[in-house]
Design a protein around this motif. Structure first.
Motif, PDB file in Angstrom:
ATOM      1  N   LEU A  15       0.870  -1.173   0.000  1.00 36.70           N
ATOM      2  CA  LEU A  15       0.000   0.000   0.000  1.00 36.70           C
ATOM      3  C   LEU A  15       0.907   1.223   0.000  1.00 36.70           C
ATOM      4  O   LEU A  15       1.641   1.462   0.962  1.00 36.70           O
ATOM      5  CB  LEU A  15      -0.906   0.022   1.230  1.00 36.70           C
ATOM      6  N   VAL A  19      -1.822   6.176  -0.851  1.00 32.53           N
ATOM      7  CA  VAL A  19      -3.082   5.475  -0.563  1.00 32.53           C
ATOM      8  C   VAL A  19      -3.415   5.614   0.926  1.00 32.53           C
ATOM      9  O   VAL A  19      -4.555   5.948   1.293  1.00 32.53           O
ATOM     10  CB  VAL A  19      -2.991   3.997  -0.991  1.00 32.53           C
ATOM     11  N   GLN A  39     -12.434   3.111  -4.816  1.00 35.99           N
ATOM     12  CA  GLN A  39     -11.801   1.994  -5.504  1.00 35.99           C
ATOM     13  C   GLN A  39     -10.286   2.014  -5.277  1.00 35.99           C
ATOM     14  O   GLN A  39      -9.716   3.044  -4.929  1.00 35.99           O
ATOM     15  CB  GLN A  39     -12.116   2.060  -6.999  1.00 35.99           C
ATOM     16  N   LEU A  40      -9.675   0.853  -5.522  1.00 40.39           N
ATOM     17  CA  LEU A  40      -8.235   0.682  -5.363  1.00 40.39           C
ATOM     18  C   LEU A  40      -7.629   0.268  -6.699  1.00 40.39           C
ATOM     19  O   LEU A  40      -8.169  -0.614  -7.380  1.00 40.39           O
ATOM     20  CB  LEU A  40      -7.948  -0.391  -4.308  1.00 40.39           C
ATOM     21  N   VAL A  51      -0.354  -1.086  -4.714  1.00 41.59           N
ATOM     22  CA  VAL A  51      -1.578  -0.290  -4.745  1.00 41.59           C
ATOM     23  C   VAL A  51      -1.143   1.170  -4.705  1.00 41.59           C
ATOM     24  O   VAL A  51      -0.656   1.650  -3.683  1.00 41.59           O
ATOM     25  CB  VAL A  51      -2.522  -0.644  -3.584  1.00 41.59           C
ATOM     26  N   ALA A  54      -6.018   5.299  -4.580  1.00 40.42           N
ATOM     27  CA  ALA A  54      -7.340   5.080  -3.977  1.00 40.42           C
ATOM     28  C   ALA A  54      -8.195   6.265  -4.392  1.00 40.42           C
ATOM     29  O   ALA A  54      -7.733   7.413  -4.363  1.00 40.42           O
ATOM     30  CB  ALA A  54      -7.237   4.996  -2.461  1.00 40.42           C
ATOM     31  N   TRP A  93     -12.362   0.051  -1.115  1.00 34.95           N
ATOM     32  CA  TRP A  93     -12.113   0.395   0.278  1.00 34.95           C
ATOM     33  C   TRP A  93     -13.329   1.162   0.804  1.00 34.95           C
ATOM     34  O   TRP A  93     -14.078   1.758   0.027  1.00 34.95           O
ATOM     35  CB  TRP A  93     -10.842   1.252   0.436  1.00 34.95           C
TER      36      TRP A  93
END
Length: 157
Positions: A15, A19, A39-40, A51, A54, A93
């Motif tokens: 992550l 994010v 959304q990711l 990731v 976000a 998320w």
């Protein structure tokens, strides 16, 4: 940045700091704070899933203290736009007004259903729930397939 290992131990989920920074202002710390979500999106580098973005919440999403329903048309447009930038939709998320968040039965059912009904080449969709505690305790991170799910635990760098 936070790192997680997949249940098999073969893949890393990372992550990005951006994010984590995106989640922070949406934590439901005040008693009037509404659920937020989005959304990711990630890049794949061998066995690493990074990731990097976000999104959300948007003004057109439905939100209350215990409810978040994203606008699906905006979600689809976001997926197309970010895919053109080399980012792949990986999951969703949202927030919960609890210190250490856990998925509700509705959360679990919707992730299983979304995975089963979507066209993709992924082994699972990522779900992150953001609680009121700061990370890592305030994050629930899991991979959901059509019928099963596995919670991921952070690992020290």
């Amino acid at each position: 940045m936070m790192k997680y290992l997949a249940a098999s131990g073969e893949q890393e989920l990372i992550l990005a700091t951006a994010v984590l920074d995106h989640f922070a202002p949406h934590r439901q710390i005040g008693w009037r704070d509404r659920e937020a979500g989005g959304q990711l999106f990630a890049r794949f580098e061998g066995q690493r899933i990074i990731v990097e973005a976000a999104t959300g919440p948007r003004a057109i999403d439905r939100r209350s203290r215990f409810l978040f329903i994203p606008n699906k048309w905006a979600d689809r447009a976001e997926i197309r736009r970010l895919h053109k930038q080399g980012l792949h939709y990986l999951g969703d998320w949202h927030t919960h007004p609890e210190r250490v968040p856990t998925p509700s039965p509705v959360d679990r059912a919707s992730m299983h259903d979304m995975f089963a009904k979507s066209r993709h080449d992924l082994a699972g969709f990522l779900m992150i729930i953001v609680g009121t505690e700061p990370p890592p305790d305030g994050l629930f991170v899991a991979i959901f397939g059509a019928e099963s799910w596995a919670q991921l635990r952070p690992v020290a760098e």
